[in-house]
Design a protein around this motif. Structure first.
Motif, PDB file in Angstrom:
ATOM      1  N   UNK A  36      30.546 -51.633   5.213  1.00  0.00           N
ATOM      2  CA  UNK A  36      30.050 -51.807   3.856  1.00  0.00           C
ATOM      3  C   UNK A  36      30.360 -50.547   3.060  1.00  0.00           C
ATOM      4  N   UNK A  37      30.598 -50.757   1.794  1.00  0.00           N
ATOM      5  CA  UNK A  37      30.697 -49.648   0.849  1.00  0.00           C
ATOM      6  C   UNK A  37      29.461 -49.763  -0.015  1.00  0.00           C
ATOM      7  N   UNK A  38      28.700 -48.683  -0.101  1.00  0.00           N
ATOM      8  CA  UNK A  38      27.464 -48.690  -0.870  1.00  0.00           C
ATOM      9  C   UNK A  38      27.498 -47.591  -1.918  1.00  0.00           C
ATOM     10  N   UNK A  39      26.776 -47.848  -2.996  1.00  0.00           N
ATOM     11  CA  UNK A  39      26.653 -46.862  -4.058  1.00  0.00           C
ATOM     12  C   UNK A  39      25.251 -46.271  -3.988  1.00  0.00           C
ATOM     13  N   UNK A  40      25.163 -44.970  -3.721  1.00  0.00           N
ATOM     14  CA  UNK A  40      23.831 -44.344  -3.676  1.00  0.00           C
ATOM     15  C   UNK A  40      23.249 -44.214  -5.083  1.00  0.00           C
ATOM     16  N   UNK A  41      21.969 -43.956  -5.156  1.00  0.00           N
ATOM     17  CA  UNK A  41      21.304 -43.778  -6.445  1.00  0.00           C
ATOM     18  C   UNK A  41      21.942 -42.632  -7.233  1.00  0.00           C
ATOM     19  N   UNK A  42      22.433 -41.633  -6.527  1.00  0.00           N
ATOM     20  CA  UNK A  42      23.125 -40.519  -7.173  1.00  0.00           C
ATOM     21  C   UNK A  42      24.383 -40.204  -6.384  1.00  0.00           C
ATOM     22  N   UNK A  43      25.489 -39.994  -7.072  1.00  0.00           N
ATOM     23  CA  UNK A  43      26.728 -39.621  -6.414  1.00  0.00           C
ATOM     24  C   UNK A  43      27.712 -40.778  -6.327  1.00  0.00           C
ATOM     25  N   UNK A  44      28.773 -40.544  -5.573  1.00  0.00           N
ATOM     26  CA  UNK A  44      29.842 -41.534  -5.454  1.00  0.00           C
ATOM     27  C   UNK A  44      29.598 -42.469  -4.271  1.00  0.00           C
ATOM     28  N   UNK A  45      30.246 -43.623  -4.326  1.00  0.00           N
ATOM     29  CA  UNK A  45      30.118 -44.618  -3.259  1.00  0.00           C
ATOM     30  C   UNK A  45      30.634 -44.053  -1.938  1.00  0.00           C
ATOM     31  N   UNK A  53      26.949 -45.983  11.550  1.00  0.00           N
ATOM     32  CA  UNK A  53      27.700 -44.736  11.401  1.00  0.00           C
ATOM     33  C   UNK A  53      28.051 -44.527   9.935  1.00  0.00           C
ATOM     34  N   UNK A  54      27.740 -43.366   9.433  1.00  0.00           N
ATOM     35  CA  UNK A  54      28.028 -43.031   8.051  1.00  0.00           C
ATOM     36  C   UNK A  54      26.918 -42.139   7.533  1.00  0.00           C
ATOM     37  N   UNK A  55      26.974 -41.731   6.327  1.00  0.00           N
ATOM     38  CA  UNK A  55      27.953 -42.136   5.332  1.00  0.00           C
ATOM     39  C   UNK A  55      29.273 -41.401   5.506  1.00  0.00           C
ATOM     40  N   UNK A  56      30.353 -42.103   5.242  1.00  0.00           N
ATOM     41  CA  UNK A  56      31.685 -41.514   5.283  1.00  0.00           C
ATOM     42  C   UNK A  56      32.243 -41.506   3.863  1.00  0.00           C
ATOM     43  N   UNK A  57      32.796 -40.384   3.429  1.00  0.00           N
ATOM     44  CA  UNK A  57      33.369 -40.341   2.081  1.00  0.00           C
ATOM     45  C   UNK A  57      34.560 -41.287   1.969  1.00  0.00           C
ATOM     46  N   UNK A  58      34.824 -41.732   0.770  1.00  0.00           N
ATOM     47  CA  UNK A  58      35.947 -42.632   0.502  1.00  0.00           C
ATOM     48  C   UNK A  58      37.003 -41.891  -0.294  1.00  0.00           C
ATOM     49  N   UNK A  59      38.222 -41.956   0.174  1.00  0.00           N
ATOM     50  CA  UNK A  59      39.323 -41.351  -0.569  1.00  0.00           C
ATOM     51  C   UNK A  59      39.547 -42.144  -1.849  1.00  0.00           C
ATOM     52  N   UNK A  60      39.776 -41.434  -2.935  1.00  0.00           N
ATOM     53  CA  UNK A  60      40.135 -42.075  -4.192  1.00  0.00           C
ATOM     54  C   UNK A  60      38.975 -42.519  -5.058  1.00  0.00           C
ATOM     55  N   UNK A  61      37.770 -42.485  -4.536  1.00  0.00           N
ATOM     56  CA  UNK A  61      36.615 -42.926  -5.326  1.00  0.00           C
ATOM     57  C   UNK A  61      36.192 -41.796  -6.255  1.00  0.00           C
ATOM     58  N   UNK A  62      35.759 -42.147  -7.450  1.00  0.00           N
ATOM     59  CA  UNK A  62      35.324 -41.149  -8.428  1.00  0.00           C
ATOM     60  C   UNK A  62      33.906 -41.457  -8.872  1.00  0.00           C
ATOM     61  N   UNK A  63      33.213 -40.440  -9.344  1.00  0.00           N
ATOM     62  CA  UNK A  63      31.865 -40.605  -9.853  1.00  0.00           C
ATOM     63  C   UNK A  63      31.896 -41.627 -10.982  1.00  0.00           C
ATOM     64  N   UNK A  64      31.026 -42.607 -10.929  1.00  0.00           N
ATOM     65  CA  UNK A  64      30.973 -43.641 -11.953  1.00  0.00           C
ATOM     66  C   UNK A  64      31.710 -44.913 -11.585  1.00  0.00           C
ATOM     67  N   UNK A  65      32.562 -44.877 -10.546  1.00  0.00           N
ATOM     68  CA  UNK A  65      33.238 -46.095 -10.088  1.00  0.00           C
ATOM     69  C   UNK A  65      32.217 -47.041  -9.479  1.00  0.00           C
ATOM     70  N   UNK A  66      32.297 -48.318  -9.830  1.00  0.00           N
ATOM     71  CA  UNK A  66      31.400 -49.325  -9.284  1.00  0.00           C
ATOM     72  C   UNK A  66      32.200 -50.253  -8.368  1.00  0.00           C
ATOM     73  N   UNK A  67      31.981 -50.196  -7.064  1.00  0.00           N
ATOM     74  CA  UNK A  67      32.706 -51.077  -6.151  1.00  0.00           C
ATOM     75  C   UNK A  67      32.455 -52.553  -6.477  1.00  0.00           C
TER      76      UNK A  67
END
Length: 146
Positions: A36-45, A53-67
């Protein structure tokens, strides 16, 4: 966020920690159900494996991107870029982080439109739907009132 094995009726298993606050939207699951890709209350998905297992950072994701969803190849996923009209839909390669503009969403009449919202994309990327938020008002000018 929890997973439940419906066929066995087993107890829910935590995917995200209890102290990991989630945003109200922006959570997507892979077609195979293992990630799953989740968006935290603060920060990037971020990504979580179904086993927790996680959270693992996602390459290419930017602050404000909504999966929005995974592409059918599961290597790419779609996000709604933040804050502009037309609203960019970006396809991100999970392995390289490459961001590619997939589409831009905007109604023909942009009057009063301040947000593109609730975007849905089919698994094969052949169809999409969205709504917009719009504020319209009128101004009346009057002379000679007493």
């Amino acid at each position: 966020l929890y997973s439940v094995e419906l066929s066995t009726g087993s107890a829910p298993q935590a995917i995200t920690p209890d102290d990991f606050p989630l945003a109200p939207r922006g959570h997507i699951a892979s077609a195979d159900g293992r990630q799953v890709i989740v968006t935290p209350a603060e920060g990037t998905a971020v990504a979580f494996h179904i086993n927790g297992n996680g959270p693992a950072p996602l390459k290419g994701i930017e602050l404000g991107d909504l999966p929005l969803g995974f592409d059918q190849d599961e290597r790419h996923f779609f996000v709604l870029g933040s804050g502009t009209i037309p609203a960019p839909i970006i396809r991100i390669d999970r392995e390289t982080g490459e961001r590619m503009l997939w589409n831009e969403l905007s109604p023909r009449d942009r009057s009063g439109v301040f947000k593109v919202d609730r975007v849905l994309i089919s698994a094969d990327g052949a169809a999409y739907a969205y709504s917009v938020r719009r504020i319209l008002s009128s101004l009346k000018l009057m002379n000679g009132l007493q």
